[in-house]
Enzyme design. Structure first.
Site, PDB file in Angstrom:
ATOM      1  N   CYS A   2       0.885  -1.158   0.000  1.00 24.66           N
ATOM      2  CA  CYS A   2       0.000   0.000   0.000  1.00 24.66           C
ATOM      3  C   CYS A   2       0.922   1.205   0.000  1.00 24.66           C
ATOM      4  CB  CYS A   2      -0.846   0.052   1.257  1.00 24.66           C
ATOM      5  SG  CYS A   2      -2.016  -1.305   1.386  1.00 24.66           S
ATOM      6  N   ARG A  27       1.639   1.453  -5.912  1.00 23.96           N
ATOM      7  CA  ARG A  27       1.670   0.530  -4.779  1.00 23.96           C
ATOM      8  C   ARG A  27       0.290  -0.091  -4.508  1.00 23.96           C
ATOM      9  NH1 ARG A  27       6.241   0.585  -2.051  1.00 23.96           N
ATOM     10  NH2 ARG A  27       5.238  -0.438  -0.302  1.00 23.96           N
ATOM     11  N   TRP A  78      -3.782  -1.536  -1.438  1.00 25.77           N
ATOM     12  CA  TRP A  78      -3.695  -2.779  -2.185  1.00 25.77           C
ATOM     13  C   TRP A  78      -4.162  -3.839  -1.199  1.00 25.77           C
ATOM     14  CZ3 TRP A  78      -0.768  -7.414  -2.677  1.00 25.77           C
ATOM     15  CH2 TRP A  78      -0.903  -8.032  -3.928  1.00 25.77           C
ATOM     16  N   ASN A 104       0.791   0.113   5.893  1.00 21.38           N
ATOM     17  CA  ASN A 104       1.222  -0.707   4.760  1.00 21.38           C
ATOM     18  C   ASN A 104       1.834  -1.969   5.326  1.00 21.38           C
ATOM     19  OD1 ASN A 104       2.496  -1.765   2.450  1.00 21.38           O
ATOM     20  ND2 ASN A 104       4.330  -0.544   2.852  1.00 21.38           N
ATOM     21  N   GLY A 105       1.412  -3.137   4.826  1.00 26.68           N
ATOM     22  CA  GLY A 105       1.974  -4.389   5.340  1.00 26.68           C
ATOM     23  C   GLY A 105       0.895  -5.198   6.029  1.00 26.68           C
ATOM     24  N   GLU A 487      11.159 -20.702 -18.671  1.00 32.19           N
ATOM     25  CA  GLU A 487      10.932 -19.299 -18.318  1.00 32.19           C
ATOM     26  C   GLU A 487      12.106 -18.437 -18.780  1.00 32.19           C
ATOM     27  OE1 GLU A 487       8.432 -17.666 -17.566  1.00 32.19           O
ATOM     28  OE2 GLU A 487       9.180 -15.812 -16.700  1.00 32.19           O
ATOM     29  N   LYS A 491      11.540 -15.310 -21.302  1.00 31.87           N
ATOM     30  CA  LYS A 491      11.940 -13.929 -20.993  1.00 31.87           C
ATOM     31  C   LYS A 491      12.790 -13.371 -22.126  1.00 31.87           C
ATOM     32  CE  LYS A 491       9.732 -12.825 -18.662  1.00 31.87           C
ATOM     33  NZ  LYS A 491       8.740 -13.641 -18.025  1.00 31.87           N
ATOM     34  N   GLU A 494      10.725 -12.695 -25.313  1.00 35.25           N
ATOM     35  CA  GLU A 494       9.787 -11.577 -25.181  1.00 35.25           C
ATOM     36  C   GLU A 494      10.439 -10.226 -25.388  1.00 35.25           C
ATOM     37  OE1 GLU A 494       8.098 -12.520 -21.158  1.00 35.25           O
ATOM     38  OE2 GLU A 494       6.262 -11.913 -22.170  1.00 35.25           O
ATOM     39  N   HIS A 510      17.132 -36.568 -28.306  1.00 43.03           N
ATOM     40  CA  HIS A 510      16.065 -37.116 -29.151  1.00 43.03           C
ATOM     41  C   HIS A 510      15.732 -36.185 -30.319  1.00 43.03           C
ATOM     42  CE1 HIS A 510      15.494 -40.394 -26.385  1.00 43.03           C
ATOM     43  NE2 HIS A 510      15.488 -39.520 -25.384  1.00 43.03           N
ATOM     44  N   LYS A 609       0.225  -6.562 -21.645  1.00 38.56           N
ATOM     45  CA  LYS A 609       0.385  -7.075 -20.282  1.00 38.56           C
ATOM     46  C   LYS A 609      -0.695  -8.104 -19.959  1.00 38.56           C
ATOM     47  CE  LYS A 609       2.182  -7.264 -16.170  1.00 38.56           C
ATOM     48  NZ  LYS A 609       3.384  -8.123 -16.103  1.00 38.56           N
TER      49      LYS A 609
HETATM   50  O1  M6R Z   1      -1.925 -12.422 -16.217  1.00 37.88           O
HETATM   51  P1  M6R Z   1      -1.504 -13.821 -16.528  1.00 37.88           P
HETATM   52  O2  M6R Z   1      -0.536 -14.371 -15.541  1.00 37.88           O
HETATM   53  O3  M6R Z   1      -2.671 -14.750 -16.714  1.00 37.88           O
HETATM   54  O4  M6R Z   1      -0.764 -13.738 -17.913  1.00 37.88           O
HETATM   55  C1  M6R Z   1      -0.325 -14.897 -18.546  1.00 37.88           C
HETATM   56  C2  M6R Z   1       0.634 -14.593 -19.661  1.00 37.88           C
HETATM   57  O5  M6R Z   1       0.033 -13.793 -20.632  1.00 37.88           O
HETATM   58  C3  M6R Z   1       1.889 -13.894 -19.134  1.00 37.88           C
HETATM   59  O6  M6R Z   1       2.528 -14.666 -18.167  1.00 37.88           O
HETATM   60  C4  M6R Z   1       2.869 -13.602 -20.274  1.00 37.88           C
HETATM   61  O7  M6R Z   1       3.415 -14.800 -20.734  1.00 37.88           O
HETATM   62  C5  M6R Z   1       3.931 -12.623 -19.780  1.00 37.88           C
HETATM   63  N1  M6R Z   1       4.141 -11.620 -20.749  1.00 37.88           N
HETATM   64  C6  M6R Z   1       5.197 -13.291 -19.427  1.00 37.88           C
HETATM   65  O8  M6R Z   1       6.244 -12.432 -19.193  1.00 37.88           O
END
Ligand code: M6R
Length: 614
Positions: A2, A27, A78, A104-105, A487, A491, A494, A510, A609
């Site tokens: 928060c 926040r 939050w 906050n917390g 992952e 990253k 992306e 394989h 996002k």
């Molecule tokens: O909001 P979500 O966790 O459901 O989103 C899922 C994916 O769209 C999200 O993780 C996406 O792969 C990100 N851009 C990863 O960095």
């Protein structure tokens, strides 16, 4: 997460307070509120609950109310304890309405304090943990303590990581604040003194900024800011040198949101773990809405998610199966509902979603509900569509994530899912209580270990810069190293837009190994888990074919270190917790390589996002 702020002094104004809050919006923005002492000695509270528009609404509600401002507190929420309602919005008051608090917390022992205070006749008007602070202060003020003494004594009774600011209308110009493992600074300007969660909130209004240490108490008054330790002894204020402009300040001084969020991981993981163990040392997931009896009836689990959330779910599969012996199936959300999954009333479907709004996962969860399964969502957003629709919800507490590439929410998701796995083991009695508490204690060491990993930032940057021009990357790992490999590759794809693939290391032979040559860079996740020896053999197989090798290895593991052209060292932890640490150097690598390529790391091309289309 928060945001809190307070101001006092002849130049202080309600507008400044609300403006400061707007800068703390990152926040949390479930609700916003202020409490202001007026010249007539009354404490007036104005609260706004309108989702992401809460701060805008608060600005409107306070627009014509600047006159007679003596001092005030502000909060942007939050939500963690108590739904998003006006009653639960801060500031919170004591019974008399003369003492106000913003916080906050989490107050971990709020239940026991609340019942003690209720027995003493205090009446609560919210479901928050925060309100106990206002009533505790009231109790100590009644005993004749000053506000500073009341805050100090209260803090010694509160468990958990937090910061709070208090005001008492009977001493209207003075604010008293304290913190423990949560951000808090004070600032002073011409005729005005501040306390706030962070510097950006008061930048341009305060000229000097000072640190507040853990368990210290700061008295903010028109004559200055005075700092004390928990025993009431004066402590010298130490100044923070600030060279940011306002735009940089919104990112907390970081160059971009992605790096800010990578570096926020210690607190994202810590906040996610906090408050989830009761006085008996058992895991207590009260907010979850599924009772233990229902969880005992479950005989199969599905985990669904997309992208980074899917990778967190994959880590959870290993942990849940190992700790509970329940079978776990894992699905990409967009595949799940079209493959006619076999589930019934004894199935639990866990949806993992940072936003709680990803359409593919919403649809998968709907399908699960339709087929009669119980649903549980792990989300970072309180009241998100998925959180509202599911039978149960477990929140990560990473705070808002702005960068499109998920970082802090990923490690928070893994942490929350591991807590859930241990909780299932506890409820189903598939592990001894001592084993569970040993692992949980190790989880609490993760934030410190993440800090340690983050100190390698500069070294990782150097490796990344040396790889500008590399055209293909591969990431390999086994067991929980496999989701880390996936992952790491995601990253990099992306934000660098380069081909990067993650593989289970044993699968290379394989097929994929045909692609390996001296132009390839292979990242191996070789921290000391059960399959270390086998993973090392797989690394050898690509090394002898000319690939450049980068290894994520445990500190001091000379056998692993000898095999890499570059090494990203991480501290050792319980093998099933290792992904929380192992993924961080890969986030940093992707970040630095993308920057070296001149890419916008916060807004990568073609991505959003939150993906609300199928
Ligand atoms: O909001 P979500 O966790 O459901 O989103 C899922 C994916 O769209 C999200 O993780 C996406 O792969 C990100 N851009 C990863 O960095």
């Amino acid at each position: 997460m928060c945001g809190i702020i307070g101001s006092t002094g002849e130049a202080a104004s309600l507008n400044d307070l609300v403006e400061g809050l707007a800068r703390l919006e990152y926040r949390g923005y479930d609700s916003a509120g202020v409490a202001v002492v007026r010249a007539d000695g009354t404490l007036e509270r104005i609260r706004a609950v309108d989702g992401t528009a809460s701060l805008k609404l608060l600005a409107e509600l306070t627009k014509d109310k600047s006159d007679g401002y003596i001092a005030g507190l502000g909060h942007t929420r939050w939500a963690t304890h108590g739904r998003v309602t006006t009653d639960n919005a801060h500031p919170h008051f004591d019974c008399s309405g003369g003492v106000g608090v913003v916080h906050n917390g989490i107050v971990e022992n709020f239940r026991e304090l609340k019942s003690e205070l209720e027995k003493g006749g205090h009446v609560f008007t919210s479901q928050t943990d925060t309100e106990v602070i206002a009533h505790l202060l009231e109790a100590y003020l009644k005993e004749g303590l000053s506000l500073k003494e009341a805050v100090t004594t209260s803090m010694s009774r509160l468990r958990g990581a937090m910061s709070f600011v208090a005001i008492d209308a009977s001493d209207p110009k003075v604010l008293v604040a304290t913190k423990r493992m949560a951000p808090l600074i004070v600032g002073s300007g011409q005729g005005i003194n501040f306390v706030a969660s962070d510097i950006p909130a008061i930048l341009g209004k305060a000229d000097c900024f000072y640190q507040v240490g853990d368990d210290q108490v700061v008295v903010v008054s028109p004559d200055g800011n005075r700092l004390f330790d928990l025993f009431g002894k004066a402590v010298e204020l130490s100044e923070i040198s600030v060279e940011w402009d306002l735009e940089a300040a919104a990112r907390g001084g970081y160059q971009d949101f992605m790096s800010k969020e990578i570096f926020e991981q210690p607190s994202a993981v810590r906040d996610t773990l906090l408050g989830r163990v009761n006085e008996q040392g058992e895991i207590a997931l009260d907010e979850m809405r599924l009772d233990p009896e229902e969880l005992r009836r479950i005989n199969k689990i599905f985990i669904v998610g997309c992208g980074t959330s899917y990778h967190a779910g994959m880590v959870a599969k290993y942990a849940i199966e190992h700790w509970t012996r329940l079978p776990v199936e894992l699905d990409i959300s967009s595949e799940f509902r079209y493959r006619d999954p076999v589930l019934d009333q004894q199935t639990l479907v866990i949806g993992v979603s940072q936003s709680g709004e990803t359409l593919d996962t919403i649809a998968a969860m709907k399908e699960a509900t339709m087929l009669g399964a119980k649903t549980l969502v792990v989300s970072n957003v309180m009241g998100s569509s998925m959180a509202r629709a599911a039978d149960a919800v477990l929140y990560t507490r990473a705070g808002p994530e702005i960068g499109v590439a998920a970082t802090k929410t990923h490690t928070a998701q893994i942490s929350a899912l591991l807590v859930l796995a241990l909780y299932l083991a506890q409820v189903r009695r598939s592990m001894y209580a001592s084993e569970i508490s040993e692992i949980y204690s190790e989880m609490f060491r993760l934030p410190e270990k993440i800090e340690q990993v983050l100190t390698s930032d500069a070294a990782i940057e150097e490796v990344a810069q040396s790889m500008v021009g590399v055209k293909r990357f591969y990431f390999i790992g086994r067991h929980v190293g496999y989701p880390v490999a996936l992952e790491g590759a995601l990253k990099l794809k992306e934000i660098s837009y380069l081909p990067a693939e993650g593989y289970p290391a044993g699968e290379l032979k394989h097929g994929p190994i045909a692609m390996i040559d001296s132009d390839a860079v292979v990242f191996g996740i070789v921290t000391r888990t059960r399959l270390w020896e086998k993973t090392i053999s797989n690394v050898e197989e690509v090394r002898v074919r000319g690939a450049k090798i980068v290894l994520v290895a445990n500190e001091g593991d000379t056998e692993s270190i000898a095999l890499g052209d570059a090494i990203f060292e991480v501290p050792q932890t319980h093998p099933l917790l290792a992904p929380v640490l192992d993924v961080i150097p890969l986030q940093l690598f992707a970040y630095h390589l993308a920057l070296s390529l001149g890419n916008d790391v916060d807004r990568p091309r073609n991505l959003a996002k939150t993906v609300t289309v199928e």
